[in-house]
Motif scaffolding. Sequence first.
Motif, mmCIF file in Angstrom:
data_model
loop_
_atom_site.group_PDB
_atom_site.id
_atom_site.type_symbol
_atom_site.label_atom_id
_atom_site.label_comp_id
_atom_site.label_asym_id
_atom_site.label_seq_id
_atom_site.Cartn_x
_atom_site.Cartn_y
_atom_site.Cartn_z
ATOM 1 N N PRO A 110 0.845 -1.197 0.000
ATOM 2 C CA PRO A 110 0.000 0.000 0.000
ATOM 3 C C PRO A 110 0.881 1.248 0.000
ATOM 4 O O PRO A 110 2.027 1.201 0.433
ATOM 5 C CB PRO A 110 -0.767 -0.107 1.311
ATOM 6 N N LEU A 167 0.695 5.826 0.443
ATOM 7 C CA LEU A 167 -0.031 6.812 1.242
ATOM 8 C C LEU A 167 -1.261 7.362 0.527
ATOM 9 O O LEU A 167 -1.966 8.205 1.055
ATOM 10 C CB LEU A 167 0.906 7.966 1.627
ATOM 11 N N SER A 168 -1.524 6.885 -0.698
ATOM 12 C CA SER A 168 -2.715 7.385 -1.373
ATOM 13 C C SER A 168 -3.662 6.261 -1.801
ATOM 14 O O SER A 168 -4.649 6.501 -2.468
ATOM 15 C CB SER A 168 -2.300 8.216 -2.598
ATOM 16 N N SER A 169 -3.355 5.022 -1.402
ATOM 17 C CA SER A 169 -4.218 3.927 -1.848
ATOM 18 C C SER A 169 -5.547 3.940 -1.082
ATOM 19 O O SER A 169 -5.654 4.486 0.010
ATOM 20 C CB SER A 169 -3.500 2.586 -1.686
ATOM 21 N N VAL A 214 -8.248 2.944 1.274
ATOM 22 C CA VAL A 214 -8.174 2.159 2.509
ATOM 23 C C VAL A 214 -9.356 1.205 2.654
ATOM 24 O O VAL A 214 -9.346 0.316 3.505
ATOM 25 C CB VAL A 214 -8.108 3.056 3.757
ATOM 26 N N ASN A 215 -10.388 1.383 1.844
ATOM 27 C CA ASN A 215 -11.539 0.486 1.979
ATOM 28 C C ASN A 215 -11.378 -0.782 1.153
ATOM 29 O O ASN A 215 -12.091 -1.756 1.344
ATOM 30 C CB ASN A 215 -12.814 1.218 1.566
ATOM 31 N N GLU A 216 -10.441 -0.736 0.209
ATOM 32 C CA GLU A 216 -10.150 -1.934 -0.577
ATOM 33 C C GLU A 216 -9.204 -2.826 0.212
ATOM 34 O O GLU A 216 -8.256 -2.331 0.818
ATOM 35 C CB GLU A 216 -9.453 -1.529 -1.881
ATOM 36 N N PRO A 217 -9.438 -4.142 0.217
ATOM 37 C CA PRO A 217 -8.439 -5.000 0.847
ATOM 38 C C PRO A 217 -7.130 -4.936 0.066
ATOM 39 O O PRO A 217 -7.140 -4.617 -1.128
ATOM 40 C CB PRO A 217 -9.051 -6.404 0.765
ATOM 41 N N LEU A 218 -6.021 -5.220 0.746
ATOM 42 C CA LEU A 218 -4.738 -5.258 0.049
ATOM 43 C C LEU A 218 -4.743 -6.431 -0.916
ATOM 44 O O LEU A 218 -5.548 -7.357 -0.799
ATOM 45 C CB LEU A 218 -3.602 -5.406 1.062
ATOM 46 N N ARG A 219 -3.836 -6.394 -1.882
ATOM 47 C CA ARG A 219 -3.816 -7.478 -2.876
ATOM 48 C C ARG A 219 -2.539 -8.287 -2.728
ATOM 49 O O ARG A 219 -1.556 -8.053 -3.417
ATOM 50 C CB ARG A 219 -3.913 -6.872 -4.277
ATOM 51 N N ALA A 246 0.742 -8.368 3.094
ATOM 52 C CA ALA A 246 -0.624 -8.029 2.708
ATOM 53 C C ALA A 246 -1.598 -9.141 3.110
ATOM 54 O O ALA A 246 -2.723 -8.869 3.522
ATOM 55 C CB ALA A 246 -0.687 -7.778 1.204
ATOM 56 N N ASN A 305 -4.764 -8.409 5.585
ATOM 57 C CA ASN A 305 -6.134 -8.733 5.181
ATOM 58 C C ASN A 305 -6.798 -9.685 6.170
ATOM 59 O O ASN A 305 -7.971 -9.535 6.503
ATOM 60 C CB ASN A 305 -6.139 -9.354 3.784
ATOM 61 N N LYS A 348 -7.815 -7.821 9.243
ATOM 62 C CA LYS A 348 -8.976 -6.978 8.974
ATOM 63 C C LYS A 348 -10.266 -7.809 8.944
ATOM 64 O O LYS A 348 -11.294 -7.398 9.477
ATOM 65 C CB LYS A 348 -8.789 -6.238 7.647
ATOM 66 N N ALA A 372 2.364 3.476 5.681
ATOM 67 C CA ALA A 372 1.372 3.127 4.671
ATOM 68 C C ALA A 372 0.482 1.993 5.177
ATOM 69 O O ALA A 372 -0.732 1.988 4.948
ATOM 70 C CB ALA A 372 2.067 2.728 3.373
ATOM 71 N N ARG A 417 -1.838 3.318 7.911
ATOM 72 C CA ARG A 417 -2.915 4.083 7.288
ATOM 73 C C ARG A 417 -3.986 3.156 6.742
ATOM 74 O O ARG A 417 -5.174 3.430 6.841
ATOM 75 C CB ARG A 417 -2.339 4.935 6.152
ATOM 76 N N HIS A 418 -3.547 2.041 6.185
ATOM 77 C CA HIS A 418 -4.506 1.111 5.617
ATOM 78 C C HIS A 418 -5.370 0.455 6.692
ATOM 79 O O HIS A 418 -6.542 0.196 6.486
ATOM 80 C CB HIS A 418 -3.765 0.029 4.825
ATOM 81 N N ARG A 437 -7.176 9.316 10.200
ATOM 82 C CA ARG A 437 -6.075 9.138 9.247
ATOM 83 C C ARG A 437 -6.079 10.171 8.136
ATOM 84 O O ARG A 437 -5.023 10.679 7.770
ATOM 85 C CB ARG A 437 -6.087 7.726 8.674
ATOM 86 N N TYR A 448 -2.746 12.462 7.526
ATOM 87 C CA TYR A 448 -1.901 12.336 6.346
ATOM 88 C C TYR A 448 -1.990 13.548 5.437
ATOM 89 O O TYR A 448 -1.066 13.834 4.687
ATOM 90 C CB TYR A 448 -2.232 11.051 5.579
ATOM 91 N N ARG A 489 5.429 5.429 -6.475
ATOM 92 C CA ARG A 489 4.825 6.039 -7.654
ATOM 93 C C ARG A 489 5.427 7.417 -7.941
ATOM 94 O O ARG A 489 5.750 7.745 -9.073
ATOM 95 C CB ARG A 489 3.307 6.117 -7.485
#
Lengths: 343, 289
Positions: A260, A262-264, A266-271, B193, B197, B200, B218, B221-222, B241, B245, B264
Amino acid sequence: MTRPFLSVENLVVHFPTPDGVVRATDGLSYTVEPGKTLGIVGESGSGKSVSSSAILGLHRNTSAQVSGRIWLNDIDLLTLSDKEMQARRGKDVAMIFQDPLSALHPYYTIGDQVAEAYRVHNKVSKKAARDRAIEMLDRVGIPNPQLRVDDYPHQFSGGMRQRAMIAMALINDPQLLIADEPTTALDVTVQAQILDLLQDLQREFNTALIMITHDLGVIAEVADDVLVMYAGRAVEYGTTKQLLTAPAMPYTLGLIQSVPDLSSDVNEPLRPIPGNPPSLLDPPSGCAFAPRCTFKHLVADNLPDTVMPELEEIAPGHLRRCHLTEHDLSKLTPKPAEEVEVV
Amino acid sequence: MSTPLLEVKDLTMHFPIRSRGLIPRTVGHVPAVDGVSFSIGAGEALGLVGESGSGKSTTGRLITRLHEPTSGQIIFDGQDIAGWTPRQLKPLRRDIQMIFQDPYTSLNPRHTVGEIIGAPLEIHKLVPKQGRLRRVQELLEIVGLNPEHYNRYPHEFSGGQRQRIGIARALTMQPRLLVADEPVSALDVSIQAQIINLMKDLQKEFNIAFLFIAHDLAIVRHFCPQIAVMYKGKIVENAPREELYTNPQHGYTRSLLSAVPDMRQAVVGGRRERIRYTGKEEVVTTTER
């Protein structure tokens, strides 16, 4: 044609064990030029550290079986005698290790240890070596180097110890510097300082740098070229921009997507990448990543399980090891990670 | 607003500094945690970030009462547990569990996975002996491991799988609060990850509150809608958060955020601002790339 400054060709490092041969590195090739940074990315056990310590000849006098060629300035380091290697180690090639606390000797002062690296390779007085050590400590940003030179490692903070390690590595002006996870043990703020410092020093001394890390963020910040390793082999190799913007091997893509930022959202699960890295003891004969690959169903038959794909050049300077015929992974539809059957 | 599950008020922990010599005396104190206050509601997650030595791990250990606080209150479910004796704490240990950083050292290598996960059941005598194995298998399944592997030893598992075992052990008692101290920083990137998950999902399914201690901004934050920043034993900022941020208030928070390598942005290039916080002021350096 002149050879690149550092050229590793078909490097193989195998460790025989009672349970069989561990193929830590298998047929690895890459090049680095002065002033440039090669990032080597991989997970624990991918062979990234083992292949780099082979450059310093650290597998000599162990049971490891090393073959291939490591050309540094047109000399094959693997053909040198121990004595010849010793003369180069720390002088032409230096290394910074991950954990500065265990790499520094607790009983000697920082100054002694930094100066020793200089005295081994130069016929100088103790006094001159000490002065040189102070100069280097100053150069890597240690405040009051005249006083701190007599401190012991435990009196230094983590970031300062890593700076001392860098001072030690650079004291002989090496042409090639290998940094093995130099910032993994450090806080983000200190990591940023150390990375900036390394880049400043590299510009100043025109050093070739190999940066070993598992952190793609670090790679993006410092590397010109990137080599992605998986299960002892290179699976993708190209410029940092090529790899990060157009990864052509599912493992590289998976690594990029699983982190992840700092702009991804947060409601989507990580992949995550499903499954676990394979054991290097008796690795599969086919593509080592196939069991975890979300694109595997797009390759005909059971090719990935039986045949090791070759490294092929898909664009100038961009190599990958994959059975997929399509180079642009964004055009393909992967299986959802949950549906990949992981053994 | 209902009362939070955990409320920490003015929590302080001083480690004594001992003099050398035959008769060691306490010559001073290090304030590892210095007047820390925060709260976590049921099923919520609070992130705790800061550099090493900032006191974030000590805070976690105080809440699980692995350390004795010097002063302050730890109000869990309406009761102040700060001064409780081990005997008083025993029933509470079901409710507050911990996930450790290093899955290699936090599991006993001589115990099978079944013994590790089942130990809390035995200690608290909650499930009759015959039912234990079933519960262990159930837990293994919940954390995504093969339930038939209860007879194996930790060394037979990879790092990520071991962390799953650590999580299963923490879940055994159906805790209401989990203190996770750097739960993924020792794991491979591709595995981190998976574990995030999993945690969560568990949080949602079992309504578990998390104190998530980490240095990876990061990932914090997630995972955490609310984040507290610790610096030298104190919480210098505690904010939702988005706010933290986008609009960090404290100099140390700004320096933390400026230090995060951004994959990125680095590829695109442009100006890079780094902020160094000295304790009093912020030093900004800018590089073009």
